[in-house]
Design a protein around this motif. Sequence first.
Motif, PDB file in Angstrom:
ATOM      1  N   ALA A   3       0.540  -1.348  -0.017  1.00 58.94           N
ATOM      2  CA  ALA A   3      -0.089   0.423   0.163  1.00 58.94           C
ATOM      3  C   ALA A   3       0.918   1.189   0.185  1.00 58.94           C
ATOM      4  CB  ALA A   3      -1.033   0.318   1.085  1.00 58.94           C
ATOM      5  N   ASP A   7       0.731   3.805  -3.197  1.00 54.76           N
ATOM      6  CA  ASP A   7       0.188   5.269  -2.631  1.00 54.76           C
ATOM      7  C   ASP A   7       1.404   6.177  -2.895  1.00 54.76           C
ATOM      8  OD1 ASP A   7      -2.029   4.226  -0.988  1.00 54.76           O
ATOM      9  OD2 ASP A   7      -0.877   5.191   1.237  1.00 54.76           O
ATOM     10  N   LEU A  10       1.288   6.463  -6.709  1.00 57.75           N
ATOM     11  CA  LEU A  10       0.588   7.473  -6.742  1.00 57.75           C
ATOM     12  C   LEU A  10       0.684   8.439  -6.667  1.00 57.75           C
ATOM     13  CD1 LEU A  10      -3.091   7.344  -7.500  1.00 57.75           C
ATOM     14  CD2 LEU A  10      -2.807   7.758  -5.306  1.00 57.75           C
ATOM     15  N   ILE A  11       1.149   9.435  -5.788  1.00 54.99           N
ATOM     16  CA  ILE A  11       1.226  10.542  -6.001  1.00 54.99           C
ATOM     17  C   ILE A  11       2.269  10.955  -6.287  1.00 54.99           C
ATOM     18  CG2 ILE A  11       2.616  12.160  -4.154  1.00 54.99           C
ATOM     19  CD1 ILE A  11      -0.238  11.039  -3.095  1.00 54.99           C
ATOM     20  N   ARG A  14       0.727  12.064  -9.678  1.00 54.51           N
ATOM     21  CA  ARG A  14      -0.387  12.786  -9.903  1.00 54.51           C
ATOM     22  C   ARG A  14       1.339  14.129  -9.758  1.00 54.51           C
ATOM     23  NH1 ARG A  14      -4.858  15.442  -7.396  1.00 54.51           N
ATOM     24  NH2 ARG A  14      -4.222  17.349  -6.806  1.00 54.51           N
ATOM     25  N   ARG A  17       2.684  13.406 -13.858  1.00 55.99           N
ATOM     26  CA  ARG A  17       2.337  14.730 -14.730  1.00 55.99           C
ATOM     27  C   ARG A  17       2.202  16.396 -14.350  1.00 55.99           C
ATOM     28  NH1 ARG A  17      -0.780  10.082 -13.277  1.00 55.99           N
ATOM     29  NH2 ARG A  17      -2.212  10.848 -11.980  1.00 55.99           N
ATOM     30  N   VAL A  96      -4.346   7.414   3.037  1.00 57.89           N
ATOM     31  CA  VAL A  96      -2.778   7.798   2.051  1.00 57.89           C
ATOM     32  C   VAL A  96      -1.920   7.738   3.356  1.00 57.89           C
ATOM     33  CG1 VAL A  96      -3.147   9.849   1.623  1.00 57.89           C
ATOM     34  CG2 VAL A  96      -1.706   8.444   0.137  1.00 57.89           C
TER      35      VAL A  96
ATOM     36  N   GLU B  99      -9.066  13.736 -13.336  1.00 53.91           N
ATOM     37  CA  GLU B  99      -8.214  13.532 -12.582  1.00 53.91           C
ATOM     38  C   GLU B  99      -8.171  13.037 -11.401  1.00 53.91           C
ATOM     39  OE1 GLU B  99      -4.882  14.786 -14.611  1.00 53.91           O
ATOM     40  OE2 GLU B  99      -3.309  14.072 -12.305  1.00 53.91           O
ATOM     41  N   THR B 103      -8.108  10.391  -9.010  1.00 55.70           N
ATOM     42  CA  THR B 103      -6.843  10.011  -8.201  1.00 55.70           C
ATOM     43  C   THR B 103      -7.436  10.171  -7.205  1.00 55.70           C
ATOM     44  OG1 THR B 103      -5.484  11.443  -9.229  1.00 55.70           O
ATOM     45  CG2 THR B 103      -5.031  11.783  -6.382  1.00 55.70           C
ATOM     46  N   ARG B 106      -8.234   6.347  -5.746  1.00 57.65           N
ATOM     47  CA  ARG B 106      -6.633   6.060  -5.840  1.00 57.65           C
ATOM     48  C   ARG B 106      -6.613   5.595  -3.962  1.00 57.65           C
ATOM     49  NH1 ARG B 106      -3.066   4.627  -9.872  1.00 57.65           N
ATOM     50  NH2 ARG B 106      -3.939   2.160  -8.928  1.00 57.65           N
ATOM     51  N   LEU B 107      -6.495   6.759  -3.593  1.00 58.96           N
ATOM     52  CA  LEU B 107      -5.935   7.726  -2.287  1.00 58.96           C
ATOM     53  C   LEU B 107      -6.831   6.708  -1.231  1.00 58.96           C
ATOM     54  CD1 LEU B 107      -5.715  11.530  -3.161  1.00 58.96           C
ATOM     55  CD2 LEU B 107      -3.833   9.447  -2.682  1.00 58.96           C
ATOM     56  N   TYR B 108      -7.668   6.608  -1.476  1.00 58.59           N
ATOM     57  CA  TYR B 108      -8.483   5.513  -0.489  1.00 58.59           C
ATOM     58  C   TYR B 108      -8.570   3.968  -1.099  1.00 58.59           C
ATOM     59  CZ  TYR B 108     -11.299   9.259   1.767  1.00 58.59           C
ATOM     60  OH  TYR B 108     -11.810  10.294   2.238  1.00 58.59           O
ATOM     61  N   ARG B 109      -7.238   3.066  -1.895  1.00 59.25           N
ATOM     62  CA  ARG B 109      -6.913   2.499  -2.229  1.00 59.25           C
ATOM     63  C   ARG B 109      -7.723   2.082  -3.336  1.00 59.25           C
ATOM     64  NH1 ARG B 109      -4.168   2.064   2.573  1.00 59.25           N
ATOM     65  NH2 ARG B 109      -2.475   4.144   2.354  1.00 59.25           N
TER      66      ARG B 109
END
Lengths: 251, 260
Positions: A3, A7, A10-11, A14, A17, A96, B99, B103, B106-109
């Motif tokens: 996870a 995470d 993902l960050i 973001r 981009r 997160v 977006e 996002t 996805r922050l909440y998985r």
Amino acid sequence: MSAFLSDTALIFGRYARQTLRSKFQILFGVLMPLLYLLFFGPLLTDLPLGSRGDSWQVLVPGLLLQLGLFGASYSGFAIIIEKQFGVVERMRVTPVSRLALLLGRVLRDAALFVFQAVLLVLAAVAMGLRAPLAGILIGFAFVGVLTVVLASLSYALALLVSKPHEFGPVINAVSMPSMLLSGLMLPMALAPGWLDVLSHFMPFRYLVDAVRAAYVGEYASTAMLYGVLMAAALTLVAVTVGTRVFRRAGA
Amino acid sequence: MAIISTAGLTRTFRTKRGTVEAVRGIDLTVAPGEILGFLGPNGAGKTTTLRMLTTLLPPTGGAATVAGTDLARDPAAVRRKIGYVAQSGGVDPNVSVREELVTQGRLYRLTKPRAEARARELAADLDLSDLLDHKCATLSGGQRRRLDVAMGLMHRPEVLFLDEPTTGLDPGSRADLWALVRRLRDDHGTTVVLTTHYLDEADALCDRLVVIDKGVVVAEGTPSALKLRYGGSIDASLQDTFLAVTGRDLAPEDTAPVAV
Ligand SMILES: Nc1ncnc2c1ncn2[C@@H]1O[C@H](COP(=O)(O)OP(=O)(O)OP(=O)(O)O)[C@@H](O)[C@H]1O
Ligand SMILES: [Mg+2]
């Protein structure tokens, strides 16, 4: 753990981009070191610089770290803006990982500045730099680590002060003396005794010395050892501080 | 079994001009599936209370459990179960609506495909479908507010906190949002805590109201019970009731200003 990794990815994605959308942001950071390279570098070619290697092998490592120093220490500006939009709180209220909130941003910064470092070295090669490939790669690694350190601290500071007009002056007040005292432009070997002693209290000096050693192929030197140890210590401290601030602050 | 309970929840801020007692001891219990409304004048402490219940602000006193978890002991577990829409939103103007929603999911998985599907679903519910590929900066005030609400719903939270969700919405969008909130409760058993300054909204949407003034709960009950008790009759307007409770009445009979 997975996870945490996803995470972070993902960050990172973001903010990567966002960077990719702005050519200006991608290229602007190389401008200052590039000017030094073009208009200051040629002055040094025939000077005795008190170190091994030619003047480019002394100057380019300094410019690389200058790039990281000035670029990464201003990273926090972006988060002040984001905080004003409520984006930081919105993320902090999700599950997160707090460390990922920091690392995702910081790794984007590291990627950006290493990319700029590559551009700078290509320009330097065109100007006359000759250095071993392994040394050049080690130099990029140090740029990445320096960015992680400074960007972490910069984000932490930005979350604590929250007003752009308080943030800028602090960063200026720290980055200018850091540049001068770590011997980024000219090696401290040229300095009078007191200045040389003083500069040993400047942590970034050890990073510059290590990259200069790498650029002349001295991979097993004490300069390299100190540089690596200092880089590891700085990273540990900066990431710990940054994560703590992301966990608590940001009101 | 209450899904939210607080005891003596308190928050003071230290500022250069002294300490501000924003919340001075709030005791509250909320049943699962309840729609609870916080009412109260500006500066009463509504947002501060929500920020404590959503783990953003550590209380300076008191305790709370949210969705079965102690707020102080395990804030991460609380975060997994709640959704929060802040009073002033939280989207980046330079990012597209799609977006931001993906996002957030996805922050909440949520997985990427699930987050994308959910973004489309909520965009349809909140009338944002045509705007998915616009930058948030280009949305109108009310469209942005609907996006803020969608952001809080991506992961279907068990408990939803909405801080003035309908501020800036046109009457049609407001009615749609009320219907959406009721549907969340009816179909999914979601517990909703919202703040509002619109008394018609409080009346129509909330099962129970909590009136907060100067950091404490000054009245609570169903809208009709409050009207009966403070407004004098079940047919009293909630406006009069609110004024009577918070003492913001212009000229109550017994304290009529003395003529000069
Ligand atoms: N970070 C802060 N620092 C200092 N004071 C604060 C802070 N946040 C809130 N306050 C103060 O706490 C009090 C309660 O504020 P809060 O935002 O909770 O009110 P509110 O009930 O949400 O009002 P509104 O209806 O206007 O949104 C106010 O007096 C406010 O000035
Ligand atoms: Mg408020």
